[in-house]
Design a protein around this motif. Structure first.
Motif, PDB file in Angstrom:
ATOM      1  N   LEU A 293       0.827  -1.209   0.000  1.00 24.34           N
ATOM      2  CA  LEU A 293       0.000   0.000   0.000  1.00 24.34           C
ATOM      3  C   LEU A 293       0.860   1.256   0.000  1.00 24.34           C
ATOM      4  N   MET A 294       1.910   1.261   0.814  1.00 24.75           N
ATOM      5  CA  MET A 294       2.782   2.436   0.860  1.00 24.75           C
ATOM      6  C   MET A 294       3.516   2.618  -0.464  1.00 24.75           C
ATOM      7  N   GLY A 295       3.895   1.511  -1.104  1.00 18.43           N
ATOM      8  CA  GLY A 295       4.530   1.605  -2.411  1.00 18.43           C
ATOM      9  C   GLY A 295       3.591   2.168  -3.453  1.00 18.43           C
TER      10      GLY A 295
ATOM     11  N   PHE B 298      10.377   1.989   3.899  1.00 23.86           N
ATOM     12  CA  PHE B 298      10.055   2.702   5.143  1.00 23.86           C
ATOM     13  C   PHE B 298       9.286   1.802   6.111  1.00 23.86           C
ATOM     14  N   ILE B 299       8.284   1.099   5.589  1.00 25.41           N
ATOM     15  CA  ILE B 299       7.536   0.167   6.436  1.00 25.41           C
ATOM     16  C   ILE B 299       8.454  -0.954   6.921  1.00 25.41           C
ATOM     17  N   SER B 300       9.322  -1.429   6.048  1.00 27.24           N
ATOM     18  CA  SER B 300      10.252  -2.488   6.432  1.00 27.24           C
ATOM     19  C   SER B 300      11.242  -2.023   7.491  1.00 27.24           C
ATOM     20  N   LEU B 301      11.676  -0.764   7.381  1.00 28.30           N
ATOM     21  CA  LEU B 301      12.614  -0.238   8.377  1.00 28.30           C
ATOM     22  C   LEU B 301      11.987  -0.244   9.764  1.00 28.30           C
ATOM     23  N   LEU B 302      10.723   0.182   9.836  1.00 21.38           N
ATOM     24  CA  LEU B 302      10.024   0.141  11.128  1.00 21.38           C
ATOM     25  C   LEU B 302       9.887  -1.293  11.627  1.00 21.38           C
ATOM     26  N   LEU B 303       9.562  -2.210  10.718  1.00 20.78           N
ATOM     27  CA  LEU B 303       9.447  -3.618  11.104  1.00 20.78           C
ATOM     28  C   LEU B 303      10.775  -4.135  11.635  1.00 20.78           C
ATOM     29  N   ALA B 304      11.865  -3.808  10.949  1.00 16.61           N
ATOM     30  CA  ALA B 304      13.188  -4.304  11.364  1.00 16.61           C
ATOM     31  C   ALA B 304      13.607  -3.728  12.704  1.00 16.61           C
ATOM     32  N   VAL B 305      13.465  -2.424  12.866  1.00 22.55           N
ATOM     33  CA  VAL B 305      13.920  -1.784  14.111  1.00 22.55           C
ATOM     34  C   VAL B 305      13.162  -2.307  15.309  1.00 22.55           C
ATOM     35  N   PHE B 306      11.844  -2.388  15.206  1.00 26.66           N
ATOM     36  CA  PHE B 306      11.056  -2.783  16.371  1.00 26.66           C
ATOM     37  C   PHE B 306      11.136  -4.279  16.667  1.00 26.66           C
ATOM     38  N   THR B 307      11.293  -5.110  15.645  1.00 28.76           N
ATOM     39  CA  THR B 307      11.312  -6.562  15.900  1.00 28.76           C
ATOM     40  C   THR B 307      12.721  -7.101  16.131  1.00 28.76           C
TER      41      THR B 307
ATOM     42  N   GLN C  95       6.680 -10.074  16.291  1.00 27.83           N
ATOM     43  CA  GLN C  95       6.739  -9.783  14.862  1.00 27.83           C
ATOM     44  C   GLN C  95       5.358  -9.758  14.206  1.00 27.83           C
ATOM     45  N   VAL C  96       4.492 -10.655  14.614  1.00 23.96           N
ATOM     46  CA  VAL C  96       3.145 -10.684  14.036  1.00 23.96           C
ATOM     47  C   VAL C  96       2.357  -9.444  14.452  1.00 23.96           C
ATOM     48  N   VAL C  97       2.414  -9.106  15.723  1.00 25.43           N
ATOM     49  CA  VAL C  97       1.702  -7.918  16.215  1.00 25.43           C
ATOM     50  C   VAL C  97       2.230  -6.663  15.534  1.00 25.43           C
ATOM     51  N   MET C  98       3.556  -6.579  15.393  1.00 24.22           N
ATOM     52  CA  MET C  98       4.146  -5.401  14.755  1.00 24.22           C
ATOM     53  C   MET C  98       3.717  -5.296  13.294  1.00 24.22           C
ATOM     54  N   GLY C  99       3.636  -6.422  12.621  1.00 25.71           N
ATOM     55  CA  GLY C  99       3.187  -6.412  11.232  1.00 25.71           C
ATOM     56  C   GLY C  99       1.778  -5.882  11.092  1.00 25.71           C
ATOM     57  N   ILE C 100       0.891  -6.305  11.992  1.00 25.85           N
ATOM     58  CA  ILE C 100      -0.500  -5.822  11.950  1.00 25.85           C
ATOM     59  C   ILE C 100      -0.552  -4.323  12.227  1.00 25.85           C
ATOM     60  N   VAL C 101       0.233  -3.866  13.203  1.00 25.73           N
ATOM     61  CA  VAL C 101       0.265  -2.432  13.527  1.00 25.73           C
ATOM     62  C   VAL C 101       0.738  -1.614  12.328  1.00 25.73           C
ATOM     63  N   LEU C 102       1.763  -2.116  11.633  1.00 28.45           N
ATOM     64  CA  LEU C 102       2.288  -1.395  10.472  1.00 28.45           C
ATOM     65  C   LEU C 102       1.282  -1.366   9.324  1.00 28.45           C
ATOM     66  N   ASN C 103       0.514  -2.418   9.170  1.00 30.06           N
ATOM     67  CA  ASN C 103      -0.552  -2.404   8.163  1.00 30.06           C
ATOM     68  C   ASN C 103      -1.578  -1.327   8.463  1.00 30.06           C
ATOM     69  N   LEU C 104      -1.952  -1.216   9.731  1.00 30.40           N
ATOM     70  CA  LEU C 104      -2.914  -0.186  10.132  1.00 30.40           C
ATOM     71  C   LEU C 104      -2.323   1.210   9.956  1.00 30.40           C
ATOM     72  N   LEU C 105      -1.026   1.345  10.253  1.00 27.61           N
ATOM     73  CA  LEU C 105      -0.361   2.625  10.060  1.00 27.61           C
ATOM     74  C   LEU C 105      -0.395   3.036   8.591  1.00 27.61           C
ATOM     75  N   ALA C 106      -0.097   2.095   7.708  1.00 30.79           N
ATOM     76  CA  ALA C 106      -0.090   2.396   6.274  1.00 30.79           C
ATOM     77  C   ALA C 106      -1.481   2.782   5.784  1.00 30.79           C
ATOM     78  N   VAL C 107      -2.496   2.053   6.233  1.00 33.97           N
ATOM     79  CA  VAL C 107      -3.873   2.366   5.828  1.00 33.97           C
ATOM     80  C   VAL C 107      -4.268   3.759   6.314  1.00 33.97           C
ATOM     81  N   GLY C 108      -3.963   4.044   7.577  1.00 32.98           N
ATOM     82  CA  GLY C 108      -4.338   5.344   8.136  1.00 32.98           C
ATOM     83  C   GLY C 108      -3.586   6.501   7.506  1.00 32.98           C
ATOM     84  N   LEU C 109      -2.276   6.365   7.350  1.00 41.79           N
ATOM     85  CA  LEU C 109      -1.463   7.453   6.812  1.00 41.79           C
ATOM     86  C   LEU C 109      -1.806   7.741   5.356  1.00 41.79           C
TER      87      LEU C 109
END
Length: 426
Positions: A164-166, A193-202, A209-223
């Motif tokens: 989505l971000m791409g 950018f989404i991957s960087l957040l995934l890498a840093v936090f996990t 990792q699963v929870v972080m992935g879901i959070v990042l999906n919601l972030l992308a949808v919202g932003l």
């Protein structure tokens, strides 16, 4: 005395009793084959089912009586199931499974095509194959991103957000610059950018990792949704009319019947996706980088003792996965459409299913993506000929395939041993 290594103990399938995996799948195929023979054969008409080799009803075509085709292909599916059920076809599981599934599908198609209204009782194979690849494109990029992450030991549930971000970055910056290549570069950075957040936090902070992935999906949808509503939707000519990739035709190869127009009359994204599959497949299994990646995904402690920088490998591959998925998102906005809110619509999760279905292999993920793309295209085709089968039912096929893959009925499915497990350097 012979010994067995630890890897052999882990990987070797253990099957006890009469009802092995082969026999269970064989029973299912046999039942579905009988169902196809009886039901589809009875519902099919005596009209010819035409599978044309052109884009319309004219030209060369493969023709078969609808009833005869439904019965014959149903029997083929049942025969493949019986062969597996008998236990006498050891080593032929994948081939017989493919024959059984294709037999059932063609039996179904013989019924549907022959029963279509006059003038619509044909299936344009060129369009079906071309659109299958087109619909599979984001899935191919997304599942490759999953392979790169999970072979390194990081679960990538954020494929949806990366796509989505791409798509968003490609549309916005492609429009502002008027350049396809600037949009493509921006899309790659958006996914990264989404991957960087995934890498840093996990990897650094050990967040689940699963929870972080879901959070990042919601972030992308919202932003992306917020910027779309405030900027892109009110002034689409300025912010949301990106240039689209043109179609490139390869001489001679594009003249091959059916396959030629689908594979050799495509845009940049089609060729890039197929090249990336080959590159990642070769890299994973034929290079030092691939060996280290697989070692980190299977046994990071052992890899660390041999001098492999585990965390560096994971960071690098997760970022690379974001670049690949970001380009996959751009295959929407820089080839087909303008950006719209939440336009990926769950394709990232289908890509994750393709990753599992393809057994964490680039070529397997490609084939699974094409299967899911075919399911989508089949639904579109059946709707166009006013089929009695609801298109919504066919939309369930990817999820049913996922269930089969997770249940292990399509082969021994085993994720990399360290997938989803954080590594803490001792």
């Amino acid at each position: 005395m012979s010994t067995m290594t630890v890897d052999e103990v882990v990987v070797a399938p253990v099957q006890r009793g009469f009802w092995t995996r082969d026999r269970k799948v064989g029973l299912g195929l046999a039942l579905f084959g009988v169902l196809a023979t009886v039901l589809f054969g009875a519902l099919a008409t005596g009209e010819q089912a035409r599978f044309t080799l052109s884009e319309d009803a004219g030209g060369a075509a493969l023709e078969i009586n609808g009833t005869l085709g439904a019965v014959v292909f149903g029997l083929v599916s049942a025969a493949a199931g019986v062969a597996l059920l008998s236990g006498a076809a050891a080593g032929w599981f994948r081939l017989l499974l493919a024959v059984g599934v294709l037999g059932f599908v063609f039996s179904f198609l013989c019924w549907q095509v022959s029963a279509a209204p006059a003038g619509q009782n044909f299936m344009p194979m060129v369009n079906i194959v071309r659109n299958t690849f087109l619909l599979a494109l984001p899935l191919i990029f997304g599942s490759l991103a999953g392979v790169l992450c999970e072979r390194s030991g990081v679960v990538n549930v954020a494929i949806e957000g990366q796509l989505l971000m791409g798509a968003f970055a490609g549309a916005l910056f492609g429009t502002l610059s008027g350049s396809l290549w600037v949009g493509l570069f921006a899309a790659a950075l958006g996914g990264a950018f989404i991957s960087l957040l995934l890498a840093v936090f996990t990897i650094r902070y050990l967040v689940d990792q699963v929870v972080m992935g879901i959070v990042l999906n919601l972030l992308a949808v919202g932003l992306t949704g917020f910027i779309y509503e405030r900027l892109m939707q009110p002034d689409a000519p300025t912010y949301n009319q990106p240039p689209h990739a043109s179609t490139w035709s390869i001489p001679l190869l594009s003249d091959i019947p059916v396959i030629g127009p689908a594979l050799f009359e495509g845009n940049f994204f089609l060729y890039l996706a197929l090249i990336l599959v080959l590159v990642v497949q070769f890299g994973l299994f034929r290079t030092r980088w691939g060996l280290r990646t697989r070692a980190v995904g299977e046994h990071p402690t052992a890899a660390d003792t041999l001098g492999v920088q585990v965390l560096r490998v994971r960071y690098r591959n997760v970022l690379l996965a974001g670049v690949v998925a970001g380009i996959g998102g751009a295959s929407y906005t820089l080839a087909l459409y303008s950006f719209s809110k939440n336009m990926i619509g769950g394709k990232g999760f289908i890509a994750l299913a393709a990753l599992i279905f393809g057994r964490w292999s680039p070529t397997g993920a490609l084939l699974a993506s094409l299967f899911f793309g075919f399911a989508d295209q089949l639904g579109t085709y059946l709707s166009a000929i006013n089929s009695v089968i609801p298109g919504e039912f066919l939309a369930m096929l990817p999820y049913l395939a996922t269930m089969l893959a997770v249940a292990g009925l399509v082969g021994k499915v085993r994720a990399p041993a360290a997938d989803g497990k954080p590594y803490i350097k001792g």
